[in-house]
Design a protein around this motif. Structure first.
Motif, PDB file in Angstrom:
ATOM      1  N   THR A   1       1.047  -1.439   0.040  1.00 24.23           N
ATOM      2  CA  THR A   1      -0.149   0.097   0.062  1.00 24.23           C
ATOM      3  C   THR A   1       0.842   1.151  -0.133  1.00 24.23           C
ATOM      4  OG1 THR A   1       0.089   0.380   2.485  1.00 24.23           O
ATOM      5  CG2 THR A   1      -1.580  -1.164   1.388  1.00 24.23           C
TER       6      THR A   1
ATOM      7  N   MET B   1      -1.437  -9.491  -2.528  1.00 23.76           N
ATOM      8  CA  MET B   1      -2.921  -9.432  -2.533  1.00 23.76           C
ATOM      9  C   MET B   1      -2.958  -9.831  -0.868  1.00 23.76           C
ATOM     10  SD  MET B   1      -4.787 -10.712  -5.617  1.00 23.76           S
ATOM     11  CE  MET B   1      -4.286 -12.191  -5.882  1.00 23.76           C
TER      12      MET B   1
ATOM     13  N   ARG C   1      -2.010  -7.040   1.171  1.00 19.94           N
ATOM     14  CA  ARG C   1      -2.935  -5.745   1.252  1.00 19.94           C
ATOM     15  C   ARG C   1      -4.069  -6.055   2.021  1.00 19.94           C
ATOM     16  NH1 ARG C   1      -1.712  -5.118  -4.260  1.00 19.94           N
ATOM     17  NH2 ARG C   1      -3.706  -6.300  -5.073  1.00 19.94           N
ATOM     18  N   TRP C   2      -4.619  -7.129   2.320  1.00 22.20           N
ATOM     19  CA  TRP C   2      -5.628  -7.583   3.101  1.00 22.20           C
ATOM     20  C   TRP C   2      -5.445  -7.411   4.357  1.00 22.20           C
ATOM     21  CZ3 TRP C   2      -7.248 -10.485   6.940  1.00 22.20           C
ATOM     22  CH2 TRP C   2      -8.745 -10.607   7.294  1.00 22.20           C
TER      23      TRP C   2
ATOM     24  N   ARG D   1      -5.422  -3.790   5.450  1.00 19.42           N
ATOM     25  CA  ARG D   1      -6.439  -3.285   5.573  1.00 19.42           C
ATOM     26  C   ARG D   1      -7.454  -3.863   6.436  1.00 19.42           C
ATOM     27  NH1 ARG D   1      -6.854  -3.535  -1.069  1.00 19.42           N
ATOM     28  NH2 ARG D   1      -5.735  -1.589  -1.528  1.00 19.42           N
TER      29      ARG D   1
ATOM     30  N   ALA E   1     -12.076 -11.480  -3.176  1.00 15.66           N
ATOM     31  CA  ALA E   1     -11.789 -10.225  -2.530  1.00 15.66           C
ATOM     32  C   ALA E   1     -10.830  -9.280  -3.003  1.00 15.66           C
ATOM     33  CB  ALA E   1     -11.315 -10.518  -0.951  1.00 15.66           C
ATOM     34  N   ASP E   2     -10.097  -9.633  -3.987  1.00 20.97           N
ATOM     35  CA  ASP E   2      -9.047  -8.890  -4.750  1.00 20.97           C
ATOM     36  C   ASP E   2      -8.586  -9.808  -5.892  1.00 20.97           C
ATOM     37  OD1 ASP E   2      -7.448  -6.926  -5.340  1.00 20.97           O
ATOM     38  OD2 ASP E   2      -6.065  -7.142  -3.460  1.00 20.97           O
ATOM     39  N   SER E   3      -8.059  -9.021  -7.184  1.00 26.15           N
ATOM     40  CA  SER E   3      -7.381  -9.649  -8.307  1.00 26.15           C
ATOM     41  C   SER E   3      -6.393  -9.001  -8.554  1.00 26.15           C
ATOM     42  CB  SER E   3      -8.651 -10.001  -9.310  1.00 26.15           C
ATOM     43  OG  SER E   3      -8.929  -8.598  -9.672  1.00 26.15           O
ATOM     44  N   GLU E   4      -5.261  -9.611  -9.148  1.00 27.23           N
ATOM     45  CA  GLU E   4      -4.258  -9.156 -10.069  1.00 27.23           C
ATOM     46  C   GLU E   4      -3.536  -9.901 -10.868  1.00 27.23           C
ATOM     47  OE1 GLU E   4       0.179  -6.920  -8.388  1.00 27.23           O
ATOM     48  OE2 GLU E   4      -1.458  -7.251  -6.895  1.00 27.23           O
TER      49      GLU E   4
END
Length: 293
Positions: free
Chosen positions: A114, A152, A155-156, A159, A280-283
């Motif tokens: 982040t 990812m 990041r989770w 957050r 919840a997230d993608s990349e």
């Protein structure tokens, strides 16, 4: 130093590489001979797994030797072997002396998780905006912060901090997720892996970051945890569904990674008897899946 360059088909790469190592090559590397052309072929595996093939259809094998005479002798010895059929010597050339450690280090820059959370190699200064950092150098265990699945997960964690909570990092690799959880307040952290080398890597990285955690083989995990993290691969994650869900405290969080976008429905089905997984997230074609258990 001198570089011996050889061309060989895919099925000879491993044999040729082993032979070069037996001839005391200082290093052996393999490149796609068709790189930067229309015939170039990607060759990547899923995280923690070997590449799907040992080389390219037309592979260039490069071996470093300390002297030109040694490289020339190696080329002559290889050319006389039966397994060299279909291969050919491209040439021998001098390689300028370089600071190889510094050159290798220059390839690894700080990784942004982040704007305030960064993975920083030990030879770099932290970015000015960094408020939380993990010091981690590239190593043998998977998880250096450069792969989308690792980013990812981190990041989770950033957050969704877990102050004072128990956390389980299942399949810890380098221990980066466990260390990240500690950075964001977790106080009782178990990091487990089936690979003893990963356990040792986790211990070393935790010490380097001033983090206290318990690292060991999977039997170390005991009881339940408000947060369970598992960045592995889709197939073992499916097999581990009942075990991982059993480790999550009722109302706690399960965070899974190592999953390709096309595998989302498989994971949802595997976990349906125990928890409802959502993306919840993608990349870059990878996804993070989470659930409240």
């Amino acid at each position: 130093m001198f570089e011996l360059s050889l061309m060989c088909p895919e099925d000879r790469v491993e044999t040729l590489s082993d032979a070069l190592e037996a001839l005391d090559a200082l290093s052996v590397s393999v490149e796609d001979a068709d790189a930067q052309t229309d015939a170039e072929r990607a060759l990547f595996g899923e995280p923690g797994m070997p590449a799907p093939a040992g080389g390219w259809q037309r592979s260039r094998v490069l071996a470093l030797f300390p002297a030109e005479a040694v490289a020339d002798e190696a080329a002559q010895l290889l050319s006389a072997q039966d397994f060299f059929e279909g291969c050919r010597v491209l040439g021998i050339q001098a390689v300028p002396d370089q600071d190889w450690v510094r050159l290798t280090q220059s390839q690894f820059e700080p990784v942004e998780i982040t704007p305030e959370f960064w993975i920083v190699p030990t030879w770099h200064e932290p970015p000015a905006a960094a408020r939380q950092i993990i010091r981690l150098d590239p190593g043998l265990a998977f998880g250096t912060g450069t792969h989308p699945t690792t980013r990812m997960c981190l990041r989770w964690i950033a957050r969704n901090p877990q102050p004072g909570q128990r956390v389980l990092d299942y399949g810890c690799g380098s221990g980066i997720l466990a260390i990240g959880a500690a950075r964001y307040g977790a106080t009782e952290i178990d990091a487990v892996d089936i690979d003893p080398a990963a356990v040792e890597s986790t211990v070393q990285n935790a010490e380097a970051n001033g983090v206290t955690l318990n690292a060991g083989l999977p039997e170390l995990a005991q009881g339940t945890y408000p947060l369970v993290l598992a960045n592995i691969l889709a197939t073992p994650l499916k097999v581990l569904a009942p075990l991982l869900c059993a480790y999550v405290t009722r109302g706690g969080n399960l965070v899974l990674a190592g999953i390709l976008e096309r595998q989302a429905d498989e994971l949802k089905a595997a976990y349906a008897p125990y928890a409802k997984l959502d993306v919840a997230d993608s990349e870059d074609g990878w996804i993070l899946m989470t659930a409240r258990v």
